[in-house]
Design a protein around this motif. Sequence first.
Motif, mmCIF file in Angstrom:
data_model
loop_
_atom_site.group_PDB
_atom_site.id
_atom_site.type_symbol
_atom_site.label_atom_id
_atom_site.label_comp_id
_atom_site.label_asym_id
_atom_site.label_seq_id
_atom_site.Cartn_x
_atom_site.Cartn_y
_atom_site.Cartn_z
ATOM 1 N N THR A 19 37.520 50.008 34.304
ATOM 2 C CA THR A 19 38.534 50.406 33.318
ATOM 3 C C THR A 19 39.438 49.233 32.963
ATOM 4 N N GLU A 20 39.848 48.456 33.965
ATOM 5 C CA GLU A 20 40.697 47.299 33.673
ATOM 6 C C GLU A 20 39.960 46.268 32.822
ATOM 7 N N MET A 21 38.663 46.115 33.075
ATOM 8 C CA MET A 21 37.852 45.252 32.220
ATOM 9 C C MET A 21 37.834 45.785 30.795
ATOM 10 N N ALA A 22 37.544 47.072 30.670
ATOM 11 C CA ALA A 22 37.397 47.688 29.352
ATOM 12 C C ALA A 22 38.690 47.617 28.537
ATOM 13 N N LYS A 23 39.839 47.719 29.208
ATOM 14 C CA LYS A 23 41.127 47.641 28.508
ATOM 15 C C LYS A 23 41.304 46.299 27.814
ATOM 16 N N ASP A 335 44.768 39.646 35.677
ATOM 17 C CA ASP A 335 44.297 39.578 34.290
ATOM 18 C C ASP A 335 43.096 38.636 34.166
ATOM 19 N N ASP A 336 43.173 37.498 34.833
ATOM 20 C CA ASP A 336 42.063 36.543 34.801
ATOM 21 C C ASP A 336 40.810 37.123 35.448
ATOM 22 N N LEU A 337 40.981 37.851 36.549
ATOM 23 C CA LEU A 337 39.831 38.414 37.250
ATOM 24 C C LEU A 337 39.143 39.491 36.415
ATOM 25 N N TYR A 338 39.926 40.316 35.727
ATOM 26 C CA TYR A 338 39.337 41.383 34.920
ATOM 27 C C TYR A 338 38.695 40.851 33.635
ATOM 28 N N LYS A 339 39.228 39.757 33.126
ATOM 29 C CA LYS A 339 38.690 39.192 31.885
ATOM 30 C C LYS A 339 37.489 38.283 32.109
ATOM 31 N N ALA A 340 37.328 37.784 33.312
ATOM 32 C CA ALA A 340 36.296 36.774 33.574
ATOM 33 C C ALA A 340 34.892 37.207 33.144
ATOM 34 N N PRO A 341 34.420 38.403 33.496
ATOM 35 C CA PRO A 341 33.069 38.793 33.060
ATOM 36 C C PRO A 341 32.953 38.877 31.540
ATOM 37 N N LEU A 342 34.031 39.276 30.879
ATOM 38 C CA LEU A 342 34.022 39.411 29.425
ATOM 39 C C LEU A 342 33.951 38.047 28.744
#
Length: 366
Positions: A19-23, A335-342
Amino acid sequence: MRSIGIMTLSKTSETTYHTEMAKRASALNLLCYRFIPSSINPMTEKADGERYNPANDRWESCQFDIPPILYDRCFYSDSVYSKHNASIVDWLKKREDLTFIGYGLPNKLTLYEQLRQTVLNPYLPITTTFTSPDAFIKSLQDTVPVVLKPANGSQGRGIYKVTKLKDHILIETDKQNQHMTKTFPAPKAALWLEQLTENNSYFYQPYLTLVNQHQEPFDLRFLLQKDKSGKWHQAGNGIRTGRKNGLISNMSAGGLVSKTDDWLKTLPAKQSAFIIEELQYILETIPVLLEKHFPPLFELGIDIGIDTNGAIWILDINSKPGRKVMLTLYPESSDDLYKAPLLYANYLADKNLPSKEDHHEKTISN
């Protein structure tokens, strides 16, 4: 808008992370889906899963085409269900129209066999395949413990310390935040081992005294990831400390975390400098060697142990690491950890992808 699909073996697995990634996805021109591989209809090749709706901050059930970029967060075991899903993922990896942001690693035994032929061999504990209870018990030396581990294990589950005490076998493990022991006569120990390994592949290693001055098990966890330019970097690190006289330090088993730098400052300067130099060499070498022999990766969780003699050991390399250690110690990096895969997904989509060659048959995600 591009789409990315997150694959899991359970609808409830890592929901917060997804969910944090998707946001953060829509700001990066990505639409997030998640699904179980076995939900793909073999006739239509459409998946039944969920799509994240940023308008109402919810995952919504839907049917959709398989997204062209896939993030495999399936944690496989030796179960029939897991093997069925793994075979579907292997099929997806063979498709030229799909790109995985990481193709996973083989099981721990296969990985060990490959790495022991490299410059990292001195850092690897001697590893032996478990073939049968009788052969295993026969290999034990009196009062010399070994550690029995599952080849497809994660989060410290299924790990046992085994010690021969004349005609008896002492079994120790950490379960439900408790250290548990059981002593069997050798014949009963053989029956217990038969049940344990009947449907699961195991291996064993010498027991290493990876404890601190308080007799608490501890290790160092490093998270490596590729950035938006496809370059490896260290996304964080920390020390995991387990219960006194326990076996494992995993947070899932009640382990505590602390900052690596704080621990290094407590050591003599010469020892600290030696450890830092060795760690730098190991962390720079592992990704290069792995991608030389296996398909492309995106992230690695690397566990390093330091025994009471000061020897440094590579304990585990996981291509699907968690983020709990980093989020606990460095919440400002979330924020960096959740955005990294994206960000890495967009990098792959933007670049002219090289041929996947013949890596598919080597790929067995762990």
